[in-house]
Write a protein that holds these residues in place. Structure first.
Motif, PDB file in Angstrom:
ATOM      1  N   ALA A  71      30.687  92.897  29.916  1.00 39.47           N
ATOM      2  CA  ALA A  71      31.814  93.766  30.279  1.00 39.47           C
ATOM      3  C   ALA A  71      32.722  93.197  31.367  1.00 39.47           C
ATOM      4  CB  ALA A  71      31.279  95.150  30.683  1.00 39.47           C
ATOM      5  N   PRO A  72      32.190  92.633  32.470  1.00 42.19           N
ATOM      6  CA  PRO A  72      33.092  92.191  33.543  1.00 42.19           C
ATOM      7  C   PRO A  72      34.058  91.084  33.144  1.00 42.19           C
ATOM      8  CG  PRO A  72      30.831  92.390  34.341  1.00 42.19           C
ATOM      9  CD  PRO A  72      30.774  92.500  32.847  1.00 42.19           C
ATOM     10  N   ARG A  73      33.789  90.379  32.075  1.00 41.48           N
ATOM     11  CA  ARG A  73      34.674  89.280  31.690  1.00 41.48           C
ATOM     12  C   ARG A  73      36.053  89.778  31.242  1.00 41.48           C
ATOM     13  NH1 ARG A  73      30.649  84.956  28.647  1.00 41.48           N
ATOM     14  NH2 ARG A  73      28.824  85.340  29.946  1.00 41.48           N
ATOM     15  N   PHE A  74      36.132  91.053  30.877  1.00 38.74           N
ATOM     16  CA  PHE A  74      37.412  91.605  30.433  1.00 38.74           C
ATOM     17  C   PHE A  74      38.270  92.085  31.595  1.00 38.74           C
ATOM     18  CE2 PHE A  74      34.964  91.510  26.613  1.00 38.74           C
ATOM     19  CZ  PHE A  74      35.888  91.280  25.615  1.00 38.74           C
ATOM     20  N   THR A  75      37.760  91.949  32.828  1.00 43.20           N
ATOM     21  CA  THR A  75      38.552  92.368  33.990  1.00 43.20           C
ATOM     22  C   THR A  75      39.369  91.228  34.576  1.00 43.20           C
ATOM     23  OG1 THR A  75      36.761  91.869  35.564  1.00 43.20           O
ATOM     24  CG2 THR A  75      36.759  94.058  34.549  1.00 43.20           C
ATOM     25  N   LEU A  76      39.171  90.005  34.079  1.00 42.07           N
ATOM     26  CA  LEU A  76      39.861  88.846  34.648  1.00 42.07           C
ATOM     27  C   LEU A  76      41.273  88.664  34.098  1.00 42.07           C
ATOM     28  CD1 LEU A  76      36.852  86.371  34.637  1.00 42.07           C
ATOM     29  CD2 LEU A  76      37.788  87.634  36.581  1.00 42.07           C
ATOM     30  N   ALA A  77      41.627  89.428  33.084  1.00 40.19           N
ATOM     31  CA  ALA A  77      42.991  89.446  32.540  1.00 40.19           C
ATOM     32  C   ALA A  77      43.326  90.894  32.213  1.00 40.19           C
ATOM     33  CB  ALA A  77      43.080  88.565  31.296  1.00 40.19           C
ATOM     34  N   PRO A  78      44.612  91.250  32.195  1.00 46.01           N
ATOM     35  CA  PRO A  78      44.981  92.651  31.970  1.00 46.01           C
ATOM     36  C   PRO A  78      44.635  93.125  30.550  1.00 46.01           C
ATOM     37  CG  PRO A  78      46.807  91.396  32.910  1.00 46.01           C
ATOM     38  CD  PRO A  78      45.782  90.409  32.485  1.00 46.01           C
ATOM     39  N   HIS A  79      43.773  94.113  30.451  1.00 45.52           N
ATOM     40  CA  HIS A  79      43.429  94.743  29.177  1.00 45.52           C
ATOM     41  C   HIS A  79      43.528  96.262  29.336  1.00 45.52           C
ATOM     42  CE1 HIS A  79      41.354  90.807  28.603  1.00 45.52           C
ATOM     43  NE2 HIS A  79      41.689  90.990  27.343  1.00 45.52           N
ATOM     44  N   GLU A 105      25.391 101.317  25.468  1.00 42.41           N
ATOM     45  CA  GLU A 105      25.252 100.504  26.678  1.00 42.41           C
ATOM     46  C   GLU A 105      26.546  99.754  26.987  1.00 42.41           C
ATOM     47  OE1 GLU A 105      22.864 100.405  28.772  1.00 42.41           O
ATOM     48  OE2 GLU A 105      20.997 101.000  27.787  1.00 42.41           O
ATOM     49  N   LEU A 106      27.176  99.201  25.957  1.00 42.17           N
ATOM     50  CA  LEU A 106      28.436  98.496  26.157  1.00 42.17           C
ATOM     51  C   LEU A 106      29.529  99.440  26.651  1.00 42.17           C
ATOM     52  CD1 LEU A 106      28.441  96.146  23.026  1.00 42.17           C
ATOM     53  CD2 LEU A 106      28.466  95.395  25.417  1.00 42.17           C
ATOM     54  N   GLY A 111      33.036 101.059  30.840  1.00 44.24           N
ATOM     55  CA  GLY A 111      33.566 102.169  31.614  1.00 44.24           C
ATOM     56  C   GLY A 111      33.457 101.932  33.109  1.00 44.24           C
ATOM     57  N   GLU A 112      32.365 101.293  33.541  1.00 44.49           N
ATOM     58  CA  GLU A 112      32.206 100.965  34.952  1.00 44.49           C
ATOM     59  C   GLU A 112      33.271  99.971  35.410  1.00 44.49           C
ATOM     60  OE1 GLU A 112      28.247  99.530  35.380  1.00 44.49           O
ATOM     61  OE2 GLU A 112      27.313 101.452  34.858  1.00 44.49           O
ATOM     62  N   CYS A 113      33.823  99.207  34.475  1.00 46.34           N
ATOM     63  CA  CYS A 113      34.892  98.249  34.783  1.00 46.34           C
ATOM     64  C   CYS A 113      36.276  98.854  34.579  1.00 46.34           C
ATOM     65  CB  CYS A 113      34.739  97.007  33.907  1.00 46.34           C
ATOM     66  SG  CYS A 113      33.230  96.062  34.191  1.00 46.34           S
TER      67      CYS A 113
END
Length: 357
Positions: A71-79, A105-106, A111-113
């Protein structure tokens, strides 16, 4: 096993579940099996394709850990959100699609991100007529169209993008063409001095070797001889030459970049470790810049297997696995060639080649 594919693959219709599932082979480079594919929706509107990641379906006890890693890998660019696509398993009549626990789980991890799951899809396999469904809506589902008949497939074919039937088939591109030839070159390289050229002309002599290799490739002259392979291995170890080779990766998908990628792939197949690491790192960077994170990751793994302390390959591997988009590494190519050697005599846009990278 996880693979990340940054923006740059053919466009896909994020609003059509069946079309999106059928397009997965063209988004990640091969037909996934027993996989989860996470598809980012690019900001600001969410209609464009962002980061695409594939991972093996985990065992039940590993679900939460894998979800927290992805999940955290999707926070490094705007999504604006993420679509989940699960491939594999059999759906029982009247039951939700398989692997629903992992999808939950995903969803919690994303959601936490701050990223909602916009759609969660399942299909038994990527083939015409395969059943598909939705996790949130029991009435949503049907049969997949022919993956080769999608708009994504048409765009991919036009641009020279190839979708392989399996990950193993794609990985086979990196295997040695002739193990005997590679072994012979390993022995020759052990007897080769640190540089075969005088210091005063080292850069220009090495550049001539690379230029000659491109000329042979354009003539379809076949794989390099032992002597040519040894000189190419030494040429790529010259920092100025390596930098000029990096610069050939942009603009991505231009004929010159494709020719460069063909040569780096040839050298990965023709050189022994640790010498093939330079070509494999260049191959990984070129594939990454054109948006093929799957093949880039394989090439970088190959480089680090050949030479575990290879600095460029290690850097690119870290960037790729953090889900960074290619544009964040554009300056590496743009600033890589202060000597102006980039291209080695190849024009930027009118190289004739019938072989897709």
């Amino acid at each position: 096993m996880t693979t990340a594919t940054p923006t740059g693959r053919p466009p896909a219709d994020l609003r059509s579940p069946a079309q999106l599932l059928a397009a997965l082979p063209y988004l990640i480079g091969f037909r996934p099996e027993r996989s989860v594919v996470l598809i980012g929706h690019r900001a600001p509107l969410g209609h464009g394709l962002g980061l695409v990641m594939r991972a093996d379906l985990p065992r039940r006890e590993d679900r939460a850990r894998q979800a927290q890693a992805l999940a955290p890998r999707f926070t490094l660019a705007p999504h604006t959100g993420v679509t989940l696509a699960v491939v594999g398993g059999r759906r029982r009549p009247g039951s939700p699609p398989p692997h629903a626990g992992f999808v939950d789980e995903l969803a919690d991890a994303l959601g936490e991100c701050g990223l909602p799951v916009l759609h969660a899809l399942w299909t038994a396999r990527i083939s015409e007529g395969a059943p598909w469904g939705c996790y949130a809506d029991p009435g949503c589902g049907g049969e997949l169209p022919d993956p080769r008949a999608t708009v994504t497939a048409a765009v991919a074919t036009e641009s020279g993008t190839v979708a392989f039937d399996s990950r193993d088939e794609l990985a086979a591109l990196l295997t040695p063409r002739s193990p005997d030839a590679v072994a012979c070159r390993a022995e020759l390289l052990t007897r080769q001095p640190a540089s075969p050229w005088p210091e005063a002309t080292c850069v220009s002599d090495a550049a001539s070797v690379v230029r000659a290799a491109f000329e042979r490739q354009l003539r379809s002259a076949g794989p390099p001889t032992d002597g040519e392979a040894v000189l190419l291995a030494k040429a790529l170890e010259v920092s100025e030459i390596r930098d000029a080779c990096l610069a050939m990766a942009v603009p991505p998908r231009e004929p010159r970049a494709r020719e460069a990628e063909r040569l780096w792939l040839t050298l990965v197949q023709e050189l022994p470790p640790p010498h093939r690491a330079e070509a494999a790192a260049l191959l990984g960077y070129t594939a990454f810049m054109r948006g093929d994170g799957t093949f880039a990751g394989m090439a970088l793994e190959n480089a680090l297997e050949a030479k575990p302390d290879h600095v460029l390959a290690g850097l690119l591997w870290t960037v790729l696995n953090h889900g960074m988009p290619p544009e964040q590494l554009l300056d590496l190519a743009l600033a890589a060639d202060p000597t102006g050697m980039s291209g080695f005599g190849l024009p930027l846009s009118d190289v004739e080649t019938d072989q897709p990278a």
